[in-house]
Write a protein that holds these residues in place. Structure first.
Motif, short mmCIF file in Angstrom:
data_model
loop_
_atom_site.label_atom_id
_atom_site.label_comp_id
_atom_site.label_asym_id
_atom_site.label_seq_id
_atom_site.Cartn_x
_atom_site.Cartn_y
_atom_site.Cartn_z
N GLN A 122 0.82 -1.22 0.00
CA GLN A 122 0.00 0.00 0.00
C GLN A 122 0.85 1.27 0.00
OE1 GLN A 122 -2.52 -1.42 3.29
NE2 GLN A 122 -4.29 -0.97 1.98
N PRO A 123 1.78 1.47 0.94
CA PRO A 123 2.60 2.69 0.88
C PRO A 123 3.58 2.70 -0.29
CG PRO A 123 3.30 1.30 2.71
CD PRO A 123 2.05 0.70 2.15
N PHE A 124 4.01 1.52 -0.72
CA PHE A 124 4.90 1.43 -1.88
C PHE A 124 4.19 1.97 -3.13
CE2 PHE A 124 6.90 -1.13 -5.34
CZ PHE A 124 8.22 -0.76 -5.15
N PHE A 125 2.96 1.52 -3.36
CA PHE A 125 2.19 2.00 -4.50
C PHE A 125 1.79 3.46 -4.32
CE2 PHE A 125 2.08 -2.17 -6.23
CZ PHE A 125 1.64 -2.06 -7.53
N ARG A 126 1.45 3.87 -3.10
CA ARG A 126 1.05 5.26 -2.86
C ARG A 126 2.21 6.19 -3.19
NH1 ARG A 126 -3.19 7.28 -3.48
NH2 ARG A 126 -1.93 8.47 -4.88
N ALA A 127 3.41 5.86 -2.74
CA ALA A 127 4.58 6.69 -3.03
C ALA A 127 4.85 6.73 -4.53
CB ALA A 127 5.81 6.17 -2.27
N ALA A 128 4.73 5.58 -5.20
CA ALA A 128 4.93 5.55 -6.65
C ALA A 128 3.90 6.44 -7.35
CB ALA A 128 4.84 4.11 -7.16
N ALA A 129 2.65 6.34 -6.94
CA ALA A 129 1.60 7.16 -7.55
C ALA A 129 1.85 8.63 -7.31
CB ALA A 129 0.24 6.75 -6.99
N ASP A 130 2.25 8.99 -6.10
CA ASP A 130 2.51 10.39 -5.77
C ASP A 130 3.66 10.97 -6.59
OD1 ASP A 130 0.46 10.28 -3.94
OD2 ASP A 130 1.78 10.16 -2.17
N GLU A 131 4.62 10.13 -6.96
CA GLU A 131 5.77 10.58 -7.75
C GLU A 131 5.55 10.43 -9.26
OE1 GLU A 131 8.68 11.99 -6.63
OE2 GLU A 131 7.73 12.03 -4.66
N GLY A 132 4.41 9.86 -9.66
CA GLY A 132 4.14 9.65 -11.08
C GLY A 132 4.93 8.49 -11.67
N ASP A 133 5.30 7.53 -10.81
CA ASP A 133 6.11 6.39 -11.26
C ASP A 133 5.26 5.28 -11.85
OD1 ASP A 133 8.42 7.61 -10.34
OD2 ASP A 133 8.53 6.45 -8.49
N GLY A 134 5.90 4.50 -12.70
CA GLY A 134 5.35 3.24 -13.18
C GLY A 134 5.94 2.12 -12.35
N MET A 135 5.67 0.89 -12.77
CA MET A 135 6.12 -0.26 -11.98
C MET A 135 6.53 -1.39 -12.92
SD MET A 135 5.87 -0.71 -8.50
CE MET A 135 4.53 0.33 -8.01
N LEU A 136 7.63 -2.05 -12.57
CA LEU A 136 8.03 -3.30 -13.21
C LEU A 136 7.71 -4.40 -12.21
CD1 LEU A 136 11.52 -2.31 -14.68
CD2 LEU A 136 9.32 -2.42 -15.88
N ILE A 137 7.14 -5.50 -12.68
CA ILE A 137 6.68 -6.58 -11.81
C ILE A 137 7.11 -7.91 -12.44
CG2 ILE A 137 4.68 -7.68 -10.74
CD1 ILE A 137 3.23 -4.94 -11.09
N TRP A 138 7.64 -8.82 -11.61
CA TRP A 138 8.06 -10.12 -12.12
C TRP A 138 8.13 -11.12 -10.97
CZ3 TRP A 138 11.13 -6.18 -10.82
CH2 TRP A 138 12.27 -6.44 -10.05
N LEU A 139 8.21 -12.39 -11.35
CA LEU A 139 8.43 -13.46 -10.37
C LEU A 139 9.89 -13.87 -10.49
CD1 LEU A 139 5.25 -15.66 -10.88
CD2 LEU A 139 5.70 -14.00 -9.08
N GLY A 140 10.58 -13.77 -9.37
CA GLY A 140 12.01 -14.10 -9.37
C GLY A 140 12.30 -15.29 -8.51
#
Length: 167
Positions: free
Chosen positions: A149-167
């Motif tokens: 939740q705070p990870f996505f909130r901070a990304a949204a507030d900064e206008g960031d996108g996201m890379l997502i994968w299974l490692g």
């Protein structure tokens, strides 16, 4: 070896470059993960985050809620990207990150896991099945969601996108 859900916040410019140059993105993300391994920043300040093996249970629970964004696997593939562990990465645009953050603000971790028993996840063959077959509670799934939740909130507030994968 376990399949671990991995996330990297990227600026809009970095996302654009990652889409056209996945090899650069893999190197950039690796460097960030190495840097943060030493400092272990809180989720709101982190550029990278993992949710351990909770990814499949989280996806199962979010689908039950009708969550509008696939925050577990990402939505857009990185064309020509190589395998980053268990397949190539996918991404979320800054707009989809913002939508996800807004929806996550409305859905608490306790609400996400309420009324769901481990045997339901076991019957649905949610990874890692052995955990649910043993009847372990969903506490760690809620904890990982609470970190997202705070990870996505901070990304949204900064206008960031996201890379997502299974490692």
């Amino acid at each position: 070896m376990s399949m671990i859900g991995q996330y990297a916040r990227v600026t809009a410019a970095e996302l654009q470059r990652a889409v056209s140059d996945p090899e650069w993105a893999l190197e950039m993300v690796g460097e960030r993960m190495d840097e943060e391994a030493d400092t272990e920043p809180e989720p709101a300040k982190a550029r990278c985050l993992d949710i351990g093996t909770a990814w499949d249970a989280l996806g199962f629970l979010l689908r039950r809620q009708g969550f509008p964004v696939d925050i577990v696997h990402g939505e857009e593939p990185l064309a020509d990207a190589e395998d980053w562990g268990y397949g190539p990465p996918r991404c979320l645009t800054p707009e989809r990150v913002r939508t996800a953050a807004e929806e996550m603000a409305r859905l608490s971790a306790p609400s996400l896991t309420a009324g769901v028993a481990p045997d339901e996840l076991a019957a649905s063959k949610v990874y890692p099945a052995i955990v649910w077959e043993r009847g372990e509670p969903l506490d760690h799934v809620g904890e990982h969601y609470a970190a997202l939740q705070p990870f996505f909130r901070a990304a949204a507030d900064e206008g960031d996108g996201m890379l997502i994968w299974l490692g």
